[in-house]
Write an enzyme that holds these catalytic residues in place. Structure first.
Site, PDB file in Angstrom:
ATOM      1  N   CYS A   1       0.825  -1.196   0.000  1.00 14.70           N
ATOM      2  CA  CYS A   1       0.000   0.000   0.000  1.00 14.70           C
ATOM      3  C   CYS A   1       0.861   1.249   0.000  1.00 14.70           C
ATOM      4  O   CYS A   1       2.087   1.185  -0.058  1.00 14.70           O
ATOM      5  CB  CYS A   1      -0.910   0.011   1.236  1.00 14.70           C
ATOM      6  SG  CYS A   1      -1.892  -1.498   1.440  1.00 14.70           S
TER       7      CYS A   1
ATOM      8  N   ASN B   1       1.819  -0.224   5.385  1.00 15.46           N
ATOM      9  CA  ASN B   1       2.243  -0.732   4.088  1.00 15.46           C
ATOM     10  C   ASN B   1       3.116  -1.949   4.329  1.00 15.46           C
ATOM     11  O   ASN B   1       4.141  -1.845   5.001  1.00 15.46           O
ATOM     12  CB  ASN B   1       3.036   0.356   3.348  1.00 15.46           C
ATOM     13  CG  ASN B   1       3.744  -0.172   2.106  1.00 15.46           C
ATOM     14  OD1 ASN B   1       3.292  -1.116   1.476  1.00 15.46           O
ATOM     15  ND2 ASN B   1       4.870   0.440   1.764  1.00 15.46           N
TER      16      ASN B   1
ATOM     17  N   ASP C   1      -3.761  -8.700   8.614  1.00 22.21           N
ATOM     18  CA  ASP C   1      -2.586  -8.467   9.453  1.00 22.21           C
ATOM     19  C   ASP C   1      -2.544  -7.045  10.002  1.00 22.21           C
ATOM     20  O   ASP C   1      -1.891  -6.780  11.012  1.00 22.21           O
ATOM     21  CB  ASP C   1      -1.307  -8.779   8.679  1.00 22.21           C
ATOM     22  CG  ASP C   1      -1.186  -8.035   7.360  1.00 22.21           C
ATOM     23  OD1 ASP C   1      -2.205  -7.566   6.839  1.00 22.21           O
ATOM     24  OD2 ASP C   1      -0.060  -7.939   6.834  1.00 22.21           O
TER      25      ASP C   1
ATOM     26  N   ILE D   1      12.779 -11.790 -18.072  1.00 20.51           N
ATOM     27  CA  ILE D   1      13.105 -10.899 -19.182  1.00 20.51           C
ATOM     28  C   ILE D   1      14.287 -11.492 -19.928  1.00 20.51           C
ATOM     29  O   ILE D   1      15.236 -11.988 -19.327  1.00 20.51           O
ATOM     30  CB  ILE D   1      13.470  -9.497 -18.660  1.00 20.51           C
ATOM     31  CG1 ILE D   1      12.232  -8.807 -18.071  1.00 20.51           C
ATOM     32  CG2 ILE D   1      14.081  -8.634 -19.747  1.00 20.51           C
ATOM     33  CD1 ILE D   1      11.188  -8.429 -19.084  1.00 20.51           C
TER      34      ILE D   1
END
Length: 638
Positions: free
Chosen positions: A2, A75, A100, A292
């Protein structure tokens, strides 16, 4: 995963502007596109952008305790939240959700500042406790998640997950920190706790900050954890191999908890391949992997990634990055908010973009090189340390200093013939020698790069002091362990983790890092150094432990890495753009650089006489940063 923001009145109860909070919060929309909300009360304002991973219906933030006297914005992920929630329920706490985030609220009520010691995961959060009139900020032990803050002249504290949110506050002074500029051109990033601005800071990894309403002076963060490097009890190598695998498997297992699709980056290197092997052993379904590929075979690991994908029957996707993929140059300044000179940010951005098409959470192999001595420079540092120990510094400095000045710089030659850098490193002490090895723009070049005006602004400050500060408080003096510690404190958090956080969150992708599980890091730090760097082989014990899981040609091949062909770009398609940036008005009017030396760097690189691509890339990114945040003319006082 977040984005968080907040405004706190340290002096009183001035209510924050809802419009300002909303704009700061929306600037981080990419970090959390699923939900966004604010909480405002006298003297305090919190904002949150949510990327829903766990408890999709009930984990909205800001989140409160039962009587709404404690509120958190957060976050990250607390991987042991289920165990903690049971412990807290037994202590009498009531839970309304299954996420959490709520564990953090009740852990604060139960244990206060000591709550951070109970969390296992990656996190950056802010708690406001109205009854205690206390604001509490904390960041995880290794710095996987970012947290920026600033004490403003008017008595407010502001904080956010990214600097771009702080830039929106009209009270934040936009004065460049000269020391941070010196640090940036030395390291390629601005190391903690500095930011590029004098009045903004990063909360260092493993630290928390406690503020009480009415405080008249800024307080300093307090450290709650450090890498211990406590030698482990002697054990058989075979037993250590088995324990390493079990610890890695457990670190991976707890990072698979999610209510959204989970996958992994698979570069074809040892670390990411090990993570995928553990994931495959823990999952009944095929693992989603992505990688990649590069057109240049010197940097193309896709064949090794494909071999691991076949072995473990993963759902594997590959995307090739074209050699002219320089369209992201402008994008990087928007992503990083302060100058950032790791050009591998471009392929990292692309692999995150690819992963997000399949999953919302991806596991990575970051941290293996620092914890297990995988970088080639560790071998060279050990070699140089042996030579340093043969002569005292008072003899080495004049002898090797002179030889380093007269020896030609054979950047094009094989490493054994490129003795100039080694001679220069031998003329220095241990810390300064290692700093010389990792510096993007070496001391001698920076002394010519900066103008006389800017040299006075620096007042004698040199970027090596960052490493000296960490070395002075390092828990080890072993030659290898010390430089591992320095990299964990600088390169890992300032470059690798910053790069991945911004590149992933630009696509609303959560990246989890099993090799940076703090209990695993603690255990690895105590292993005997020869089990990490054994002869010329880095990650010795790790590779031996992985022998049943990965092919030998993958484990013991030469290390590759994300790279872009900067030298060719700057002599070809980016030639004019580079010239316009380096010699243009933004850098000229900043008063930081010596224009004659900039002209020399450009000329010598573009004619092919020297390869100054790293230095020129640093300049290009610095110029883009100044334009992006409006700090072109007058960034440093004349």
């Amino acid at each position: 995963m977040c984005g968080v923001i907040g405004i706190f009145d340290c002096r009183g109860r001035r209510e924050p502007s809802r419009d300002l909070l909303a704009r700061m919060n929306d600037s981080q929309f990419h970090r959390g596109p699923d939900q966004g909300a604010l909480h405002i009360e006298p003297g305090v304002g919190f904002g949150h952008r949510r990327l829903a991973i766990i408890d999709l219906s009930g984990g909205a933030q800001p989140l409160f305790n039962e009587d709404r006297s404690v509120v958190v914005v957060y976050n990250g992920e607390i991987y042991n939240f289920a165990d903690l929630s049971e412990e807290l329920k037994a202590a009498g706490h009531f839970f309304r959700t299954h996420c959490d985030t709520e564990v953090i609220v009740h852990a604060w009520e139960e244990w206060g500042v000591a709550c951070v010691q109970r969390f296992r995961g990656m996190f950056a959060f802010a708690i406001w406790d109205r009854n205690r009139e206390t604001l509490f900020l904390a960041r995880d032990r290794l710095g996987v998640k970012p947290l920026y803050y600033a004490f403003l002249p008017d008595g407010h504290l502001i904080f956010s997950s990214e600097l771009k949110a702080l830039y929106l506050h009209p009270g934040l002074p936009r004065q460049l920190d000269p020391g941070a500029v010196e640090d940036y051109f030395a390291y390629g990033y601005v190391p903690e706790p500095r930011t590029i601005l004098t009045h903004a800071l990063k909360l260092p990894p493993g630290h928390h900050l406690t503020l009480r309403r009415g405080a008249t002076t800024p307080v300093a963060p307090q450290e709650y954890w450090d890498v211990p490097f406590i030698p482990a009890a002697p054990a058989r190598e075979q037993d250590l191999q088995a324990e390493l695998i079990e610890r890695l498997r457990e670190a991976v297992r707890i990072r698979l908890i999610a209510e959204v699709p989970v996958g992994a980056f698979l570069s074809g290197g040892v670390d990411s391949s090990a993570v995928v092997a553990m994931m495959a052993s823990l999952s009944a379904d095929p693992v989603n992997t992505c990688s990649i590929s590069f057109g240049d075979p010197r940097f193309n690991e896709s064949a090794f990634a494909a071999a691991v994908a076949r072995r473990y029957h993963t759902n594997h996707r590959v995307e090739q990055v074209e050699p002219d993929d320089f369209a992201l140059v402008d994008k990087l300044a928007d992503l990083y908010d302060e100058p950032f000179a790791d050009s591998s940010a471009m392929p990292t951005y692309r692999v995150c973009e690819l992963a997000r098409r399949q999953v919302t959470v991806a596991l990575s192999g970051d941290g293996g090189d620092e914890n297990l001595a995988g970088y080639r420079r560790y071998r060279w540092h050990r070699f140089e340390e042996r030579l340093r120990s043969a002569l005292p510094l008072r003899l080495r400095r004049p002898l090797f200093g002179t030889l380093g000045r007269v020896y030609p710089g054979l950047a094009w030659a094989p490493r054994p013939l490129r003795a100039k850098s080694t001679l220069q490193a031998l003329a220095r002490d241990t810390v300064e020698g290692y700093f010389h090895t990792v510096a993007v723009v070496p001391d001698e070049m920076r002394s010519r790069l900066f103008s006389a005006v800017f040299q006075r602004e620096l007042q004698g400050y040199r970027a090596v002091e960052v490493m000296r500060r960490h070395a002075q408080r390092a828990p080890t003096d072993h030659a290898l362990s010390l430089v591992q510690y320095l990299d964990i404190k600088t390169y890992l958090v300032g470059d690798i983790l910053t790069k991945v956080d911004r590149a992933s969150m630009a696509h609303a992708l959560e990246v989890r890092v099993p090799l940076l599980d703090h209990t695993l890091v603690e255990w690895l730090s105590g292993l005997p150094p020869p089990l990490k760097l054994h002869g010329a082989e880095g990650k010795y014990l790790f590779k031996r432990a992985l022998a049943p899981y990965l092919p030998e040609d993958l484990l013991y091949r030469a290390k590759m890495g994300f790279a872009v062909p900067l030298a060719g770009w700057f002599r070809g398609p980016l030639r004019e753009r580079l010239r316009a940036a380096v010699l243009g008005p933004v850098l000229a009017e900043s008063n930081i650089f010596d224009r004659d030396y900039l002209i020399q760097l450009l000329a010598q690189h573009q004619c092919g006489a020297r390869d100054y691509s790293a230095s020129l890339w640093s300049l290009l990114m610095f110029e883009a940063f100044l334009r992006r945040v409006g700090l072109g003319p007058g960034g440093v006082a004349a």
